[in-house]
Motif scaffolding. Structure first.
Motif, mmCIF file in Angstrom:
data_model
loop_
_atom_site.group_PDB
_atom_site.id
_atom_site.type_symbol
_atom_site.label_atom_id
_atom_site.label_comp_id
_atom_site.label_asym_id
_atom_site.label_seq_id
_atom_site.Cartn_x
_atom_site.Cartn_y
_atom_site.Cartn_z
ATOM 1 N N LEU A 212 -5.065 0.651 7.275
ATOM 2 C CA LEU A 212 -5.534 1.392 8.479
ATOM 3 C C LEU A 212 -6.472 2.741 7.910
ATOM 4 C CD1 LEU A 212 -5.370 2.670 11.252
ATOM 5 C CD2 LEU A 212 -3.179 3.864 10.554
ATOM 6 N N ALA B 173 0.569 5.448 0.538
ATOM 7 C CA ALA B 173 -0.130 6.424 0.909
ATOM 8 C C ALA B 173 0.452 7.899 0.434
ATOM 9 C CB ALA B 173 -0.297 6.728 2.454
ATOM 10 N N GLY B 174 1.307 8.432 1.430
ATOM 11 C CA GLY B 174 2.207 9.586 0.755
ATOM 12 C C GLY B 174 3.341 9.315 -0.097
ATOM 13 N N GLY B 175 3.744 7.998 0.160
ATOM 14 C CA GLY B 175 5.044 7.499 -0.504
ATOM 15 C C GLY B 175 6.340 8.032 0.153
ATOM 16 N N GLN B 176 6.194 8.747 1.241
ATOM 17 C CA GLN B 176 7.330 9.518 1.916
ATOM 18 C C GLN B 176 8.496 8.478 2.472
ATOM 19 O OE1 GLN B 176 8.132 12.965 1.030
ATOM 20 N NE2 GLN B 176 6.555 11.958 -0.510
ATOM 21 N N SER B 177 7.803 7.268 2.888
ATOM 22 C CA SER B 177 8.776 6.292 3.511
ATOM 23 C C SER B 177 8.998 5.054 2.386
ATOM 24 C CB SER B 177 8.278 5.692 4.792
ATOM 25 O OG SER B 177 8.383 6.874 5.575
ATOM 26 N N LEU B 178 7.795 4.923 1.733
ATOM 27 C CA LEU B 178 7.725 3.692 0.864
ATOM 28 C C LEU B 178 8.607 3.849 -0.502
ATOM 29 C CD1 LEU B 178 6.650 0.886 0.213
ATOM 30 C CD2 LEU B 178 4.838 2.056 -1.052
ATOM 31 N N HIS C 163 0.437 15.357 7.369
ATOM 32 C CA HIS C 163 1.142 16.005 8.481
ATOM 33 C C HIS C 163 0.756 17.538 8.652
ATOM 34 C CE1 HIS C 163 3.357 12.341 8.639
ATOM 35 N NE2 HIS C 163 3.990 12.355 7.762
ATOM 36 N N LYS D 273 11.266 17.320 21.241
ATOM 37 C CA LYS D 273 12.113 16.557 20.313
ATOM 38 C C LYS D 273 13.434 17.117 20.433
ATOM 39 C CE LYS D 273 12.283 15.104 15.538
ATOM 40 N NZ LYS D 273 11.201 14.632 14.403
ATOM 41 N N ASP E 215 15.384 16.717 10.932
ATOM 42 C CA ASP E 215 15.917 15.272 11.367
ATOM 43 C C ASP E 215 14.888 14.278 11.883
ATOM 44 O OD1 ASP E 215 17.871 13.094 11.184
ATOM 45 O OD2 ASP E 215 19.158 14.009 12.710
ATOM 46 N N PHE E 216 15.221 13.213 12.037
ATOM 47 C CA PHE E 216 14.463 12.380 12.917
ATOM 48 C C PHE E 216 15.107 12.617 14.360
ATOM 49 C CE2 PHE E 216 13.835 9.665 8.985
ATOM 50 C CZ PHE E 216 12.764 9.243 9.196
ATOM 51 N N VAL F 7 0.798 -1.246 0.156
ATOM 52 C CA VAL F 7 -0.137 -0.133 -0.039
ATOM 53 C C VAL F 7 0.938 1.131 -0.069
ATOM 54 C CG1 VAL F 7 -1.366 1.196 1.535
ATOM 55 C CG2 VAL F 7 -1.747 -1.137 1.223
ATOM 56 N N THR G 8 1.380 11.203 5.383
ATOM 57 C CA THR G 8 0.155 10.986 6.046
ATOM 58 C C THR G 8 0.529 10.512 7.319
ATOM 59 O OG1 THR G 8 -0.222 8.793 5.185
ATOM 60 C CG2 THR G 8 -1.203 10.295 3.917
ATOM 61 N N GLY H 287 9.986 7.338 14.467
ATOM 62 C CA GLY H 287 8.806 7.994 13.974
ATOM 63 C C GLY H 287 8.171 8.656 15.130
ATOM 64 N N ASP H 288 7.521 9.830 14.892
ATOM 65 C CA ASP H 288 6.965 10.813 16.043
ATOM 66 C C ASP H 288 5.536 10.482 16.276
ATOM 67 O OD1 ASP H 288 9.284 12.607 16.247
ATOM 68 O OD2 ASP H 288 9.132 12.971 14.179
ATOM 69 N N ALA I 33 9.936 15.809 9.955
ATOM 70 C CA ALA I 33 10.554 16.006 8.819
ATOM 71 C C ALA I 33 10.669 17.584 8.397
ATOM 72 C CB ALA I 33 9.937 15.201 7.602
#
Ligand code: FAD
Length: 291
Positions: free
Chosen positions: A167, A32-37, A78, A185, A192-193, A30, A111, A123-124, A102
């Motif tokens: 989800l 969604a926003g593709g920012q990690s995938l 986000h 944070k 940054d993470f 799946v 998302t 991840g936050d 980010a």
């Protein structure tokens, strides 16, 4: 690097998406926003036969209040949470944490649901959802189930989600009394993470803490729920000594590792400091002092 070849489908409805996922199972991913995938595809850490783009599915985005719950569609970006000016007090943590995710490019595309399903221990959103006592509504072709945040995160990049589930919504109980929340944070540079981050929410009843939620980021194999620290606050007047005790217990629950961002000892101490700081901010917000 270029991703390995994959088929791409962008179904028009959630029902169609679930039917496709049911047929393809583990062969589909799946998006969604593709920012990690997309980075995972480019690095070939993920090589699905099919990318199922749900990013434009209708009715899965936005924030509403219903049946004593704050409901956040899984596709809510986000940036939409960052700009929600009616999320204050017990929910001030939502725009606050969103602002820490980010950079504007990622916040405009990524998302909240994607971040939760990605389950990066750094991840936050995971820590925030643990602090808020969220439930996650997931759908498959055969129906719907609800998973409590505390049962959802099972390890690094591992969740209770099955391969044929999506989800769809995050449900957070709306506090019945005065409530405040905060996200602190520490990061090496903007965007940054987290080196360490701490999410807290408190509810008050007659000057005592009726509920406390504390979630930790980047200090364990998944986001950590600091249960002993939460219990140490419940039913008590939040004096400096009570807060210091809870902060010490939260630091003890953290299992950070030495890395380029700092030593484990340093990170545990940041947890302690951020729990104290977060609780003081959240208590002030619960009393209507501060944003
Ligand atoms: C430069 C950069 C900096 C970053 N910094 C941070 C940071 O500081 N803090 C932070 O928390 N994150 C950070 N991230 C990660 C990023 O914000 C989130 O992980 C991302 O937004 C995830 O959302 P997405 O919609 O893009 O998910 P996607 O990339 O589309 O998907 C992520 C994963 O979740 C699955 N998935 C997505 N949506 C669903 C769904 N509804 N149901 C089931 N599975 C789903 C996908 O299959 C995939 O495995 C950063 C990313 C980048 C590129």
């Amino acid at each position: 690097m270029f991703p390995a070849a994959f088929d791409y489908r962008a179904p028009a409805t959630l029902g169609d998406a679930l039917a496709i996922l049911d047929q393809q199972g583990d062969d589909a991913k799946v998006m969604a926003g593709g920012q990690s995938l997309i980075p995972l595809l480019r690095l070939r850490f993920a090589q699905p036969a099919l990318v199922l783009d749900i990013g434009r599915l209708p009715s899965m985005s936005g924030v509403s209040r219903h049946d004593g719950q704050l409901r956040i569609g899984a596709l809510t970006r986000h940036v939409d949470l960052e700009r929600s000016d009616d999320l204050t007090g017990g929910f001030a943590i939502l725009p606050e944490a969103a602002h820490w995710v980010a950079d504007p490019l990622v916040r405009n595309q990524g998302t909240a649901g994607g971040s939760i399903c990605h389950a990066d221990p750094a991840g936050d959103w995971g820590a925030v959802m643990l602090a808020l006592g969220a439930d996650f509504v997931v759908r498959s072709a055969s129906g719907e189930r609800v998973i409590h945040a505390a049962d959802f995160f099972q390890g690094p990049f591992t969740t209770a989600l099955k391969a044929n589930e999506i989800l769809t919504e995050i449900r957070i109980p709306i506090p019945s009394g005065p409530a405040g929340s905060a996200y602190n944070k520490l990061e090496r540079k903007v965007g940054d993470f987290a080196t360490v981050a701490v999410a807290v929410q408190v509810e008050l009843n007659g000057g005592k803490v009726s509920r406390a939620g504390i979630g930790l980021t980047s200090v364990g194999p998944s986001n950590v729920k600091a249960t002993a620290a939460e219990k140490a606050l419940a039913g008590l007047e939040p004096t400096d000594a009570v807060i210091a005790d809870a902060a010490r217990l939260a630091a003890a629950a953290a299992e950070p590792k030495d890395d380029v961002r700092g030593s484990a000892e340093f990170k545990k101490d940041i947890v302690r400091v951020f729990v104290q700081r977060g609780l003081k901010t959240a208590l002030a917000r619960a009393k209507g002092v501060g944003a």
